[in-house]
Scaffold this active site. Sequence first.
Site, PDB file in Angstrom:
ATOM      1  N   THR A  27     -36.524 -29.619 -33.905  1.00 58.43           N
ATOM      2  CA  THR A  27     -37.070 -30.643 -34.141  1.00 58.43           C
ATOM      3  C   THR A  27     -38.670 -30.433 -34.144  1.00 58.43           C
ATOM      4  OG1 THR A  27     -37.206 -29.044 -32.069  1.00 58.43           O
ATOM      5  CG2 THR A  27     -36.136 -30.764 -31.154  1.00 58.43           C
TER       6      THR A  27
ATOM      7  N   TYR B  89     -39.591 -14.339 -27.522  1.00 54.72           N
ATOM      8  CA  TYR B  89     -38.767 -15.415 -26.479  1.00 54.72           C
ATOM      9  C   TYR B  89     -37.159 -15.139 -26.338  1.00 54.72           C
ATOM     10  CZ  TYR B  89     -36.371 -19.792 -27.593  1.00 54.72           C
ATOM     11  OH  TYR B  89     -35.909 -21.495 -27.291  1.00 54.72           O
TER      12      TYR B  89
END
Length: 273
Positions: A198, A160
């Site tokens: 989120t 990532y």
Amino acid sequence: MSRTVRGARVLITGATRGMGALFARRAADEGASELTLWGRDAAALERSAAGLARPGLRVRTDVVDLTDLAAIDDAARSVLAGNATPDVLVNNAGVITGNGYFWEQNPREAEETLLVNTLAPMRLVSHLLPAMIADADRPKRVLNVASAAGLVPNPRMAAYAASKAAALTWSDILRLELEQADHGHVLVTTFCPSYVSTGMFAGAGAVRMTPALRPERAVDQAWRGMLAGRPFVITPPGVHLGRAARGMLPARAWDAMARVFGVHGSMESFTGR
């Protein structure tokens, strides 16, 4: 209401939830004339579109798997063929897999992470940017969502962080190239937030002086920076401290500081969505 957005065509990737859904709502509220929403879930796209109904706003949904470069090619060509070249492009979609060490993860997971986070926005921009450059009648904006992980990497998120570091560098060079080529009506902003609440980073540990961002706050900062044509939006302020310290300190001193501040342990309890 921004004159950049009022009457504009806006394309947002990863538009079905999280920051993508909030970007879409912001564009609708500020008077966009056409919204193109990309995502992998057709039902979720339709739900998102239904919640964005505004007078004078046309909402288009495209089911696109961003791990499939050929699908991106087809979808981008369809946008161009439909005279929907965006005035505002938001490369928001992103993925992160588990929190194992790099050698413990399935190599396919790293490949998918790089496809979605790095190669997909590159591929999409390669199709759309020439048409955006050619249309100089109104300002154009590109917002690329990178990450603080591309500035201050930490263990258990190797693929990532690498994907976001690559996206960050590409995005800023794109900005410089547009300036150098005198295409001043197209401005690029690179957004580098730390953890945003989120659900994507559920379980991630706290980092001192770098609180998790509410998605509404993150989107507001990114959106305002994009409209202003700022090269970077880096948030929260603690990320600047980490970035500066990593650049100035010897590697071992930075490692010690990162451990004390909780950076290097923040992914140990990560669960994700």
